[in-house]
Design an enzyme around this catalytic site. Structure first.
Site, PDB file in Angstrom:
ATOM      1  CG  ASN A  60      -0.172   0.059   2.534  1.00 18.17           C
ATOM      2  OD1 ASN A  60       0.775  -0.678   2.741  1.00 18.17           O
ATOM      3  ND2 ASN A  60      -0.589   0.947   3.421  1.00 18.17           N
ATOM      4  CB  CYS A 120      -1.468   2.305   9.407  1.00 19.76           C
ATOM      5  SG  CYS A 120      -2.890   1.930   8.387  1.00 19.76           S
TER       6      CYS A 120
HETATM    7  N1  PMP Z   1      -3.821  -3.714   5.130  1.00 16.70           N
HETATM    8  C1  PMP Z   1      -3.505  -2.778   4.231  1.00 16.70           C
HETATM    9  C2  PMP Z   1      -2.677  -3.144   3.057  1.00 16.70           C
HETATM   10  C3  PMP Z   1      -3.941  -1.449   4.418  1.00 16.70           C
HETATM   11  O1  PMP Z   1      -3.612  -0.507   3.538  1.00 16.70           O
HETATM   12  C4  PMP Z   1      -4.726  -1.142   5.543  1.00 16.70           C
HETATM   13  C5  PMP Z   1      -5.191   0.291   5.783  1.00 16.70           C
HETATM   14  N2  PMP Z   1      -6.041   0.734   4.769  1.00 16.70           N
HETATM   15  C6  PMP Z   1      -5.041  -2.153   6.449  1.00 16.70           C
HETATM   16  C7  PMP Z   1      -4.568  -3.433   6.222  1.00 16.70           C
HETATM   17  C8  PMP Z   1      -5.871  -1.874   7.690  1.00 16.70           C
HETATM   18  O2  PMP Z   1      -7.150  -1.574   7.323  1.00 16.70           O
HETATM   19  P1  PMP Z   1      -8.228  -1.027   8.420  1.00 16.70           P
HETATM   20  O3  PMP Z   1      -7.603   0.204   8.983  1.00 16.70           O
HETATM   21  O4  PMP Z   1      -9.438  -0.798   7.607  1.00 16.70           O
HETATM   22  O5  PMP Z   1      -8.413  -2.069   9.433  1.00 16.70           O
END
Ligand code: PMP
Length: 388
Positions: free
Chosen positions: A155, A329
């Protein structure tokens, strides 16, 4: 996403707007059709019907059968259920789990948790583009290995992993393969029949559905235990009353995505390539992070010598342009991105990175605006940079 012409939003990997068509599909399920699928009356039956219809639509989106889909609160929970649920259920077979150095932070932290609880974790290094070498993965498999978890694409730097090769390696062994497919969904078609992973995490917002909803694909016959215990919803694998409006929203988002993906991906690739070419040609000492060709159609991730990514973000923010230094994140930590470090960048190089991610509502004028202002921002910041 603002309405004014000058607002440019190029941070789709952090958050996507919910598609207005998805909002329309969800609306009746807040106050009009509000049932709980566990209830035995007609209102409950209506909720069960729409829950199962939605499950069928989401399973079709990834080529799975409806009973192979478990709804969760998002990709973080799907990753937790996949890794912890699988590890706990299968610990008698072995205690060794393999991940890569460029996994999403949730996978790294789940792996740490499992390590503290008696599991051995191996992390496969990546090349300068962030790609896992399948031969290196194979060499780390041993008789105690029960699970391999490799994200389908980063990502952050946008590099797509050689998933078919990875599937081939794992397939003939008694080892499960999990992939976090969040970065890929809606951009490339997903098909668990063609690419036979055992567990796959997906999320709703990444296909322009509401936040706070995700799903885990669990191939038939793959055993896991729940991590959330309660009333036994979702075949006992994820208790808690189902979030029907969001589940309907995710199903509608998946339907729209399947229909519009080819055209959308073509358009984004064209804009992305224009952005990459424009930056590399017009800004001295700029570099592309991630793979030059095996990359997500919406991702342009750069490194600029002698500047801090944060100062670039703030200068762009002044001009109402939204970009990112990497994964949302982890953006509030001062640590450099673990993905960039795994790609071999020095700390100061990793700090000079800037990520643009495009999406469904990106316009050609967004790219033009960035290309118009970015060279000047870099020139100004470099003049005052202590990193020169
Ligand atoms: N895995 C990936 C590759 C992400 O980009 C993300 C955040 N969009 C997540 C997991 C975690 O997703 P969430 O915050 O919706 O739990």
């Amino acid at each position: 996403m603002g309405d004014k012409m000058q607002d440019v939003y190029l941070d789709y990997q952090s958050s996507k707007p919910v598609d207005p068509r998805v909002v329309d599909a969800m609306l009746p399920y807040f106050s009009k059709s509000f049932g709980n699928p566990s209830s035995l009356h007609l209102v409950g039956d209506e909720a069960t019907k729409v829950l199962e219809e939605s499950r069928a639509k989401i399973s079709a989106f990834i080529g799975a059968d409806p009973e192979e889909i478990i709804f969760t609160s998002g990709a973080t929970e799907s990753n937790n259920l996949a890794l912890i649920g699988f590890a706990m259920r299968n610990k008698r077979k072995g205690n060794h789990i393999i991940i890569s150095e460029v996994e999403h932070i949730s996978i790294h932290n789940i792996a740490k948790y499992l390590q503290r609880n008696g599991f051995e974790i191996s992390k496969i290094p990546v090349d300068q583009y962030g790609r896992v070498n399948p031969a290196k993965l194979e060499s780390r498999i041993n008789e105690k290995t029960i699970l391999v978890s490799i994200g389908y694409a980063s990502n952050e730097v946008g590099t797509i992993q050689p998933m078919e090769k990875i599937c081939e390696i794992v397939r003939d062994k008694d080892i499960a393969l999990h992939t976090d497919a969040v970065a890929v969904q809606g951009l490339l078609p997903l098909d668990v029949k063609r690419m036979p992973v055992d567990l796959m995490s997906i999320s709703s917002n990444d296909i322009y559905g509401p936040k706070g909803l995700g799903a885990l694909y669990i191939r038939k016959g793959v055993g896991i235990v729940p991590i959330i215990i309660g009333g036994g919803q979702e075949r006992g694998l994820r208790s808690g009353t189902e979030n029907i409006p969001s589940i309907v929203g995710m199903a509608e988002a998946a339907r729209i995505s399947s229909l519009e993906m080819p055209e959308e991906t073509m358009r984004m690739t064209e804009y992305r390539d224009r952005l990459i070419k424009g930056v590399l040609e017009n800004i001295p000492k700029s570099h592309l992070n991630g793979h030059p060709t095996e990359r997500l159609p919406n991702n342009a991730h750069f490194r600029f010598e002698s500047v801090e990514g944060e100062s670039l973000i703030l200068s762009l923010k002044d001009l109402r342009i939204a970009a990112s230094t990497g994964s949302a994140c982890t953006s509030k930590t001062l640590e450099p991105s673990h993905t960039l470090i795994a790609c071999g960048l020095l700390h100061e190089e990793a700090h000079g990175s800037l990520e643009f991610t495009l999406g469904r509502f990106s316009r050609e004028t967004d790219i033009e605006r960035v290309l118009e202002v970015l060279p000047g921002i870099l020139e100004r910041l470099r003049k005052i940079s202590p990193l020169k």
